[in-house]
Write a protein that holds these residues in place. Structure first.
Motif, mmCIF file in Angstrom:
data_model
loop_
_atom_site.group_PDB
_atom_site.id
_atom_site.type_symbol
_atom_site.label_atom_id
_atom_site.label_comp_id
_atom_site.label_asym_id
_atom_site.label_seq_id
_atom_site.Cartn_x
_atom_site.Cartn_y
_atom_site.Cartn_z
ATOM 1 N N GLN A 97 -49.546 -82.160 -96.130
ATOM 2 C CA GLN A 97 -48.627 -83.115 -95.521
ATOM 3 C C GLN A 97 -47.750 -83.781 -96.588
ATOM 4 O O GLN A 97 -46.531 -83.946 -96.388
ATOM 5 C CB GLN A 97 -49.411 -84.182 -94.754
ATOM 6 C CG GLN A 97 -48.539 -85.186 -94.021
ATOM 7 C CD GLN A 97 -49.356 -86.209 -93.246
ATOM 8 O OE1 GLN A 97 -50.566 -86.333 -93.444
ATOM 9 N NE2 GLN A 97 -48.714 -86.952 -92.369
ATOM 10 N N ALA A 148 -50.973 -91.974 -102.798
ATOM 11 C CA ALA A 148 -52.182 -92.723 -102.453
ATOM 12 C C ALA A 148 -52.453 -93.832 -103.459
ATOM 13 O O ALA A 148 -52.881 -94.930 -103.095
ATOM 14 C CB ALA A 148 -53.375 -91.770 -102.372
ATOM 15 N N GLU A 203 -50.796 -87.083 -105.334
ATOM 16 C CA GLU A 203 -51.839 -88.105 -105.224
ATOM 17 C C GLU A 203 -51.300 -89.477 -105.624
ATOM 18 O O GLU A 203 -51.878 -90.517 -105.271
ATOM 19 C CB GLU A 203 -53.027 -87.731 -106.118
ATOM 20 C CG GLU A 203 -54.205 -88.698 -106.066
ATOM 21 C CD GLU A 203 -54.880 -88.764 -104.709
ATOM 22 O OE1 GLU A 203 -55.502 -89.806 -104.416
ATOM 23 O OE2 GLU A 203 -54.783 -87.786 -103.942
ATOM 24 N N GLN A 252 -54.151 -83.357 -96.223
ATOM 25 C CA GLN A 252 -53.372 -84.471 -96.758
ATOM 26 C C GLN A 252 -52.388 -83.981 -97.815
ATOM 27 O O GLN A 252 -51.237 -84.425 -97.862
ATOM 28 C CB GLN A 252 -54.304 -85.520 -97.348
ATOM 29 C CG GLN A 252 -53.589 -86.758 -97.872
ATOM 30 C CD GLN A 252 -54.563 -87.802 -98.403
ATOM 31 O OE1 GLN A 252 -55.758 -87.541 -98.547
ATOM 32 N NE2 GLN A 252 -54.047 -88.980 -98.709
ATOM 33 N N GLU A 253 -52.842 -83.049 -98.667
ATOM 34 C CA GLU A 253 -51.956 -82.500 -99.690
ATOM 35 C C GLU A 253 -50.822 -81.693 -99.069
ATOM 36 O O GLU A 253 -49.674 -81.752 -99.522
ATOM 37 C CB GLU A 253 -52.759 -81.616 -100.651
ATOM 38 C CG GLU A 253 -53.658 -82.390 -101.602
ATOM 39 C CD GLU A 253 -54.514 -81.466 -102.444
ATOM 40 O OE1 GLU A 253 -54.573 -81.679 -103.670
ATOM 41 O OE2 GLU A 253 -55.114 -80.532 -101.883
ATOM 42 N N SER A 279 -55.798 -79.490 -99.323
ATOM 43 C CA SER A 279 -56.276 -80.263 -98.181
ATOM 44 C C SER A 279 -55.130 -80.521 -97.207
ATOM 45 O O SER A 279 -53.945 -80.362 -97.555
ATOM 46 C CB SER A 279 -56.853 -81.597 -98.659
ATOM 47 O OG SER A 279 -55.809 -82.428 -99.171
#
Length: 280
Positions: free
Chosen positions: A71, A141, A138, A68-69, A66
């Protein structure tokens, strides 16, 4: 933390998106279990083996990362590059030695290392056997949403701490501590582990001092808050337990903050001798 224009480290092994094992209890829920178990000293193996709740391990299909991943991976590679620069300089000036940087393994969910599975040594960890830092991105987060440790420099602090374990390994500290732990009782071994972890916090502070020109206002507060949120006493309370100091393996919130600040204030790795400190 201002990383624009900085190089990315080439010492990154990205296992995300390759498929690999995923725990049946799934996703962020798994990671929360792992994080709390690791920092609070709770055995979560039954959860991971499916003995509670019927979870199973499944083979995931290869997938695209993704945005986000991607980044998070770029962020991690740039932070790692700053540690390479800092410790190369520090090893030469303070120890008269050549620094050999670690490889950072980025993974998703579960991975394997010579030190065991990530599901058994949860969250970010350093494996002395292969000299690699293991990081599920992750976790950033989870820090923000579940542990109350938000901000990019809070995430950078985690990387700085794990790289500090590599510094300890390169200096021969980890082998000495491991040998001492083998001769010690469980309580004594835990106390040695606390000193090892607090020294890593202090060394992370030394790194932070060296990159202070890249810090934004509030970055130090983010790092200190992260240190507070992942103290053994705080995490045991979050897990619904009364803090039990004899089980601590990373140090209290106050201790973790204090030693990180000590390294930052001095900028000198020689001030990070937790093993001869009378007060932690």
């Amino acid at each position: 933390m201002r990383l624009k224009g900085l190089r990315s480290s080439r010492n990154v092994e990205d296992r995300r998106g390759r498929g690999g094992a995923k725990a049946g209890i799934g996703g962020l829920g798994l990671l929360i279990v792992l994080v709390i178990g690791y920092f609070a000293g709770i055995d979560v193996t039954p959860l991971l083996n499916g003995e509670l709740g019927g979870g199973t391990a499944q083979q995931g299909a290869p997938r695209e990362l993704s945005a986000q991943e991607q980044q998070a991976g770029e962020f991690s590679a740039k932070v790692l590059a700053t540690t390479e620069t800092v410790w190369t300089q520090k090893f030469a000036s303070d120890f008269g030695r050549t620094y050999e940087p670690p490889v950072m393994v980025l993974y998703s969910g579960v991975t394997q290392s010579p030190c065991g599975g990530a599901s058994g040594a949860t969250g970010p960890f350093y494996c002395p056997a292969d000299k690699k830092v293991y990081l599920d991105t992750e976790f950033f987060a989870t820090m923000a949403r579940q542990l109350g440790a938000d901000g990019d420099f809070a995430a950078a602090y985690v990387i700085g701490h794990e790289v500090a374990h590599h510094v300890q390994n390169e200096l021969g500290i980890i082998p000495q501590v491991n040998a001492a732990r083998q001769r010690a009782s469980e309580v004594e071994a835990n106390a040695l582990t606390v000193r090892l972890e607090l020294q890593a916090d202090c060394l992370a502070g030394v790194w932070a001092k060296a990159v202070q020109g890249r810090l934004d206002p509030g970055d130090m507060e983010e790092a200190l808050n992260a240190a507070r949120q992942i103290g053994d006493d705080t995490l045991q309370r979050r897990a619904g337990r009364v803090p039990q100091p004899h089980t601590f393996t990373h140090g209290t919130s106050a201790q973790r903050q204090r030693w990180f600040a000590r390294g930052y204030d001095s900028g000198d790795p020689n001030t990070c001798d937790t093993f001869n400190a009378q007060r932690l």
